[in-house]
Design an enzyme around this catalytic site. Sequence first.
Site, PDB file in Angstrom:
ATOM      1  N   HIS A   9       9.718  78.552  21.598  1.00 21.92           N
ATOM      2  CA  HIS A   9       9.548  77.259  20.951  1.00 21.92           C
ATOM      3  C   HIS A   9      10.854  76.798  20.319  1.00 21.92           C
ATOM      4  O   HIS A   9      11.752  77.595  20.046  1.00 21.92           O
ATOM      5  CB  HIS A   9       8.453  77.328  19.887  1.00 21.92           C
ATOM      6  CG  HIS A   9       8.742  78.301  18.790  1.00 21.92           C
ATOM      7  ND1 HIS A   9       9.606  78.027  17.757  1.00 21.92           N
ATOM      8  CD2 HIS A   9       8.287  79.547  18.586  1.00 21.92           C
ATOM      9  CE1 HIS A   9       9.669  79.054  16.943  1.00 21.92           C
ATOM     10  NE2 HIS A   9       8.875  80.002  17.434  1.00 21.92           N
ATOM     11  N   SER A  12      11.515  75.778  14.200  1.00 15.04           N
ATOM     12  CA  SER A  12      10.462  75.311  13.297  1.00 15.04           C
ATOM     13  C   SER A  12      11.058  75.055  11.909  1.00 15.04           C
ATOM     14  O   SER A  12      12.206  75.429  11.630  1.00 15.04           O
ATOM     15  CB  SER A  12       9.342  76.355  13.195  1.00 15.04           C
ATOM     16  OG  SER A  12       9.771  77.467  12.431  1.00 15.04           O
ATOM     17  N   GLU A  87       3.405  84.784  17.896  1.00 18.31           N
ATOM     18  CA  GLU A  87       4.455  85.691  17.435  1.00 18.31           C
ATOM     19  C   GLU A  87       3.837  86.864  16.700  1.00 18.31           C
ATOM     20  O   GLU A  87       2.679  86.820  16.308  1.00 18.31           O
ATOM     21  CB  GLU A  87       5.413  84.942  16.494  1.00 18.31           C
ATOM     22  CG  GLU A  87       6.295  83.966  17.233  1.00 18.31           C
ATOM     23  CD  GLU A  87       7.436  83.455  16.369  1.00 18.31           C
ATOM     24  OE1 GLU A  87       8.028  84.244  15.611  1.00 18.31           O
ATOM     25  OE2 GLU A  87       7.729  82.264  16.476  1.00 18.31           O
ATOM     26  N   ARG A  88       4.648  87.889  16.471  1.00 18.46           N
ATOM     27  CA  ARG A  88       4.159  89.039  15.715  1.00 18.46           C
ATOM     28  C   ARG A  88       3.774  88.601  14.304  1.00 18.46           C
ATOM     29  O   ARG A  88       4.290  87.620  13.792  1.00 18.46           O
ATOM     30  CB  ARG A  88       5.204  90.141  15.668  1.00 18.46           C
ATOM     31  CG  ARG A  88       6.266  89.894  14.596  1.00 18.46           C
ATOM     32  CD  ARG A  88       7.255  91.011  14.476  1.00 18.46           C
ATOM     33  NE  ARG A  88       8.336  90.737  15.399  1.00 18.46           N
ATOM     34  CZ  ARG A  88       9.304  91.573  15.673  1.00 18.46           C
ATOM     35  NH1 ARG A  88       9.343  92.743  15.114  1.00 18.46           N
ATOM     36  NH2 ARG A  88      10.256  91.243  16.512  1.00 18.46           N
ATOM     37  N   HIS A  89       2.869  89.338  13.717  1.00 11.13           N
ATOM     38  CA  HIS A  89       2.440  89.050  12.347  1.00 11.13           C
ATOM     39  C   HIS A  89       3.332  89.867  11.408  1.00 11.13           C
ATOM     40  O   HIS A  89       3.471  91.072  11.568  1.00 11.13           O
ATOM     41  CB  HIS A  89       0.971  89.436  12.181  1.00 11.13           C
ATOM     42  CG  HIS A  89       0.350  88.854  10.958  1.00 11.13           C
ATOM     43  ND1 HIS A  89       0.699  89.254   9.688  1.00 11.13           N
ATOM     44  CD2 HIS A  89      -0.586  87.895  10.809  1.00 11.13           C
ATOM     45  CE1 HIS A  89      -0.005  88.567   8.806  1.00 11.13           C
ATOM     46  NE2 HIS A  89      -0.801  87.736   9.469  1.00 11.13           N
TER      47      HIS A  89
END
Length: 103
Positions: A9, A12, A87-89
């Site tokens: 992406h 952000s 995405e990973r947490h």
Amino acid sequence: MKQLILLRHGQSLWNAENKFTGWVDSSLSELGLQEAKKAGKLIKDFNIDIEVAFTSFLCRAIDTLNLLLKELNKNSLKVNKTWYLNERHYGALTGLNKKETKE
């Protein structure tokens, strides 16, 4: 021959602030919007035909894909969404500044 395009992406709002984002649904920054459109133009310039698309459930990824598809005049393409592409947490690190956390 089939081709696979992997695209992250655009930037952000939390990326711009150097925060651990993970599963927080942070929108694209102005730069992220421009990056998504540029990706679409590059794919168009290389004359690559997209037949299927996959994305996570995060708005930054969905918006990136939608802007890319708009550049390609493929607004009606079926998009497959799955949380497996999120995405990973980051757990307790979520929202913290990466540089400050490192220090």
